[in-house]
Scaffold this motif. Structure first.
Motif, PDB file in Angstrom:
ATOM      1  N   LEU A   1     -36.161  38.711 -27.737  1.00 45.98           N
ATOM      2  CA  LEU A   1     -35.727  37.690 -26.782  1.00 45.98           C
ATOM      3  C   LEU A   1     -34.534  36.907 -27.329  1.00 45.98           C
ATOM      4  CD1 LEU A   1     -36.335  36.142 -24.101  1.00 45.98           C
ATOM      5  CD2 LEU A   1     -37.747  34.598 -25.482  1.00 45.98           C
ATOM      6  N   ILE A   2     -34.623  36.509 -28.592  1.00 47.79           N
ATOM      7  CA  ILE A   2     -33.534  35.754 -29.213  1.00 47.79           C
ATOM      8  C   ILE A   2     -32.239  36.567 -29.222  1.00 47.79           C
ATOM      9  CG2 ILE A   2     -32.722  34.869 -31.442  1.00 47.79           C
ATOM     10  CD1 ILE A   2     -34.555  32.935 -30.031  1.00 47.79           C
ATOM     11  N   GLU A   3     -32.338  37.838 -29.576  1.00 47.94           N
ATOM     12  CA  GLU A   3     -31.130  38.663 -29.646  1.00 47.94           C
ATOM     13  C   GLU A   3     -30.581  38.991 -28.261  1.00 47.94           C
ATOM     14  OE1 GLU A   3     -31.887  42.012 -32.270  1.00 47.94           O
ATOM     15  OE2 GLU A   3     -31.093  40.811 -33.938  1.00 47.94           O
ATOM     16  N   GLN A   4     -31.461  39.188 -27.277  1.00 52.36           N
ATOM     17  CA  GLN A   4     -30.993  39.464 -25.915  1.00 52.36           C
ATOM     18  C   GLN A   4     -30.149  38.320 -25.371  1.00 52.36           C
ATOM     19  OE1 GLN A   4     -34.615  40.264 -23.780  1.00 52.36           O
ATOM     20  NE2 GLN A   4     -34.846  42.316 -24.648  1.00 52.36           N
ATOM     21  N   TRP A   5     -30.501  37.108 -25.743  1.00 53.29           N
ATOM     22  CA  TRP A   5     -29.755  35.940 -25.277  1.00 53.29           C
ATOM     23  C   TRP A   5     -28.573  35.606 -26.181  1.00 53.29           C
ATOM     24  CZ3 TRP A   5     -30.286  32.541 -21.067  1.00 53.29           C
ATOM     25  CH2 TRP A   5     -31.294  32.887 -20.165  1.00 53.29           C
ATOM     26  N   GLY A   6     -28.437  36.301 -27.289  1.00 59.08           N
ATOM     27  CA  GLY A   6     -27.350  35.996 -28.218  1.00 59.08           C
ATOM     28  C   GLY A   6     -27.563  34.704 -28.974  1.00 59.08           C
ATOM     29  N   ALA A   7     -28.845  34.283 -29.070  1.00 57.48           N
ATOM     30  CA  ALA A   7     -29.161  32.986 -29.666  1.00 57.48           C
ATOM     31  C   ALA A   7     -29.459  33.066 -31.154  1.00 57.48           C
ATOM     32  CB  ALA A   7     -30.354  32.362 -28.943  1.00 57.48           C
ATOM     33  N   GLY A   8     -29.395  34.265 -31.732  1.00 55.88           N
ATOM     34  CA  GLY A   8     -29.693  34.383 -33.147  1.00 55.88           C
ATOM     35  C   GLY A   8     -29.844  35.828 -33.563  1.00 55.88           C
ATOM     36  N   ILE A   9     -30.521  36.023 -34.689  1.00 56.60           N
ATOM     37  CA  ILE A   9     -30.674  37.348 -35.295  1.00 56.60           C
ATOM     38  C   ILE A   9     -32.146  37.562 -35.627  1.00 56.60           C
ATOM     39  CG2 ILE A   9     -30.041  38.817 -37.254  1.00 56.60           C
ATOM     40  CD1 ILE A   9     -27.444  37.207 -37.479  1.00 56.60           C
ATOM     41  N   ALA A  10     -32.643  38.772 -35.366  1.00 60.77           N
ATOM     42  CA  ALA A  10     -34.020  39.129 -35.699  1.00 60.77           C
ATOM     43  C   ALA A  10     -34.031  40.084 -36.882  1.00 60.77           C
ATOM     44  CB  ALA A  10     -34.707  39.768 -34.497  1.00 60.77           C
ATOM     45  N   VAL A  11     -34.955  39.849 -37.810  1.00 63.00           N
ATOM     46  CA  VAL A  11     -35.135  40.736 -38.965  1.00 63.00           C
ATOM     47  C   VAL A  11     -36.628  40.962 -39.165  1.00 63.00           C
ATOM     48  CG1 VAL A  11     -33.013  39.937 -40.070  1.00 63.00           C
ATOM     49  CG2 VAL A  11     -35.175  38.819 -40.627  1.00 63.00           C
ATOM     50  N   PRO A  12     -37.003  42.028 -39.890  1.00 61.64           N
ATOM     51  CA  PRO A  12     -38.427  42.312 -40.080  1.00 61.64           C
ATOM     52  C   PRO A  12     -39.106  41.291 -40.990  1.00 61.64           C
ATOM     53  CG  PRO A  12     -37.072  44.267 -40.490  1.00 61.64           C
ATOM     54  CD  PRO A  12     -36.148  43.099 -40.437  1.00 61.64           C
ATOM     55  N   ALA A  13     -40.330  40.947 -40.651  1.00 62.65           N
ATOM     56  CA  ALA A  13     -41.124  40.064 -41.511  1.00 62.65           C
ATOM     57  C   ALA A  13     -41.281  40.693 -42.888  1.00 62.65           C
ATOM     58  CB  ALA A  13     -42.498  39.826 -40.887  1.00 62.65           C
ATOM     59  N   GLY A  14     -41.193  39.860 -43.910  1.00 63.02           N
ATOM     60  CA  GLY A  14     -41.366  40.328 -45.276  1.00 63.02           C
ATOM     61  C   GLY A  14     -40.112  40.871 -45.930  1.00 63.02           C
ATOM     62  N   ASP A  15     -39.024  41.012 -45.178  1.00 63.44           N
ATOM     63  CA  ASP A  15     -37.785  41.588 -45.718  1.00 63.44           C
ATOM     64  C   ASP A  15     -36.838  40.455 -46.120  1.00 63.44           C
ATOM     65  OD1 ASP A  15     -35.431  42.952 -46.267  1.00 63.44           O
ATOM     66  OD2 ASP A  15     -35.705  44.396 -44.640  1.00 63.44           O
ATOM     67  N   SER A  16     -36.932  40.043 -47.367  1.00 61.62           N
ATOM     68  CA  SER A  16     -36.129  38.914 -47.841  1.00 61.62           C
ATOM     69  C   SER A  16     -34.642  39.254 -47.890  1.00 61.62           C
ATOM     70  CB  SER A  16     -36.615  38.472 -49.224  1.00 61.62           C
ATOM     71  OG  SER A  16     -36.534  39.538 -50.150  1.00 61.62           O
ATOM     72  N   VAL A  17     -34.322  40.510 -48.170  1.00 65.15           N
ATOM     73  CA  VAL A  17     -32.913  40.917 -48.223  1.00 65.15           C
ATOM     74  C   VAL A  17     -32.292  40.825 -46.829  1.00 65.15           C
ATOM     75  CG1 VAL A  17     -31.333  42.818 -48.710  1.00 65.15           C
ATOM     76  CG2 VAL A  17     -33.272  42.385 -50.231  1.00 65.15           C
ATOM     77  N   ALA A  18     -33.015  41.320 -45.816  1.00 64.74           N
ATOM     78  CA  ALA A  18     -32.505  41.247 -44.442  1.00 64.74           C
ATOM     79  C   ALA A  18     -32.382  39.798 -43.982  1.00 64.74           C
ATOM     80  CB  ALA A  18     -33.423  42.024 -43.505  1.00 64.74           C
ATOM     81  N   LEU A  19     -33.320  38.962 -44.394  1.00 63.45           N
ATOM     82  CA  LEU A  19     -33.254  37.540 -44.038  1.00 63.45           C
ATOM     83  C   LEU A  19     -32.023  36.892 -44.665  1.00 63.45           C
ATOM     84  CD1 LEU A  19     -34.363  34.944 -42.835  1.00 63.45           C
ATOM     85  CD2 LEU A  19     -35.976  34.798 -44.752  1.00 63.45           C
ATOM     86  N   ALA A  20     -31.767  37.198 -45.928  1.00 59.71           N
ATOM     87  CA  ALA A  20     -30.584  36.649 -46.598  1.00 59.71           C
ATOM     88  C   ALA A  20     -29.302  37.123 -45.915  1.00 59.71           C
ATOM     89  CB  ALA A  20     -30.592  37.054 -48.071  1.00 59.71           C
ATOM     90  N   ARG A  21     -29.260  38.396 -45.547  1.00 57.36           N
ATOM     91  CA  ARG A  21     -28.067  38.932 -44.885  1.00 57.36           C
ATOM     92  C   ARG A  21     -27.840  38.273 -43.531  1.00 57.36           C
ATOM     93  NH1 ARG A  21     -29.240  45.308 -46.287  1.00 57.36           N
ATOM     94  NH2 ARG A  21     -28.458  45.277 -48.444  1.00 57.36           N
TER      95      ARG A  21
END
Length: 401
Positions: free
Chosen positions: A329-349
């Motif tokens: 939902l967040i990405e469809q609206w362009g309101a942010g970025i989604a990353v997988p839970a537990g993936d600290s590298v993806a969260l940092a990126r």
């Protein structure tokens, strides 16, 4: 419409407003008459009419007046809340015919009170708002450690929602999981995402000079905050000026602070939880909001903090389990970025991407999208209209018993 809200959590002296407070006020402002029975088992309150009252709203507290420590104290508090519902709460509702009685998960802790009202004819419609798939979610995040409790508690929860005419879930993914976890459920399903009052964009609000991302929520077991600490460690070695603010309290806070210290983090700051008005002022001063859950969880979640972020025009990084559709939902609206839970590298990126947009001056486009998403899908007025439509449909459905 005359509505009864059976609430385990509601505002009071020293207790910040919550989703149900926003809903009750919005229902009253829409011209509905609302009664609230509060069976709070976590905060001691005087019994009877609440100190905080609103126009078109009656509030009665039936929970414990004293909270004792320990497991025995918790059991006594829950028992007092259940007893209060079926005694003082039942008397409070006497002579009041309700079009709808609303109650929320965990249904088991409503102690069968909404069902009693439905059977006795005091409520034409039962509306169960499902935010939490009990007990499977608690088992999978480790809050209930004995898996042998799963089936007995699952059956108890099913029995507690069996008489509901309407079950309101947060998203399409929630509906799919509900139908698989409780097959054969006869209730009408309504999609009602979490909500908040707002928008809450302060005219005088100015963002901090240093790019700041905030996480606001409970610092408890099974919340995924460890992923955020590891992401902060990833960012610390990068050429950026990103600060992460962790705002909240909870049973794991001291452990998390110790972990932060062990990791040598100098870009992450802990602050205590704030009253709602101060919290909203603070998130108006930062640049990005973070919502985190834990991996390997079957039931899809929709972190309510997403709503508060969007209400304040805050772009969101959503770090959620694979089963959730909140990130979509967040990405469809362009309101942010989604990353997988537990993936600290993806969260940092993801934080680095938003930091780059901030430096380039393009981040305000995501802020506008977040606010548009809130106004269209996540405002309390939108929730009221969805619930009104669901109740009207249920009442007018032929063959209801």
């Amino acid at each position: 419409m005359r509505a009864l809200v059976v609430a385990g959590q509601f505002a009071g002296p020293g207790i910040s407003p919550w989703l149900l407070d926003d809903l009750v006020l919005a229902l009253a402002q829409a011209g509905h008459e609302v009664d609230v029975i509060v069976f709070d088992s976590k905060h001691a309150r005087p019994k009877g009419p609440a100190a905080i009252q609103y126009a078109n709203v009656r509030i009665c507290s039936v929970g414990p007046t004293v909270i004792r420590p320990g497991r025995i104290g918790k059991l006594l508090a829950h028992s007092a809340a259940g007893f209060g519902l079926h005694t003082r709460g039942y008397r409070f509702s006497h002579g009041r015919d309700y079009d709808v009685c609303m109650y929320t998960s965990i249904a088991t802790f409503s102690w069968g009170f909404p069902t009693r009202l439905r059977i006795r004819g005091r409520a034409k419609t039962l509306l169960f708002i499902l935010w939490d798939f009990f007990p499977i979610h608690q088992i999978e995040i480790g809050r209930i450690r004995a898996r042998a409790w799963h089936m007995p508690l699952r059956h108890l929860e099913r029995a507690s929602m069996k008489r509901a005419d309407i079950v309101a879930v947060m998203s399409d993914a929630n509906e799919r999981f509900l139908r698989s976890y409780h097959p054969g459920l006869k209730a009408q399903i309504a999609i009602v995402p979490p909500w908040a009052s707002g928008p809450n964009v302060f005219a005088s609000g100015t963002r901090r000079d240093r790019f700041t991302a905030v996480f606001g929520g409970q610092l408890a077991h099974g919340r995924g905050i460890e992923t955020l600490l590891l992401a902060a460690k990833e960012l610390q070695g990068e050429s950026n000026d990103i600060e992460i603010l962790v705002l909240g309290d909870g049973t794991e806070k001291e452990k998390l602070i110790a972990t932060s210290r062990d990791l040598g983090l100098n870009n992450l700051v802990f602050q205590p939880s704030l009253p709602r008005s101060e919290y909203r002022a603070l998130i108006n001063s930062v640049h990005v909001g973070i919502a985190i859950t834990v991996p390997n969880v079957t039931p899809p979640t929709f972190p309510s903090k997403i709503v508060e972020y969007c209400a304040s025009a805050l772009p969101v990084v959503v770090c959620v389990e694979e089963s959730s559709d909140a990130g979509q939902l967040i990405e469809q609206w362009g309101a942010g970025i989604a990353v997988p839970a537990g993936d600290s590298v993806a969260l940092a990126r993801a934080l680095l991407v938003l930091y780059a947009e901030y430096k380039a001056g393009s981040l305000p486009a995501r802020s506008d999208a977040a606010l548009a998403l809130f106004s269209s899908e996540l405002s309390v007025s939108r929730a009221v209209s969805r619930l009104e439509a669901a109740v009207e449909l249920a009442i007018n459905t032929p063959g209801r018993s």
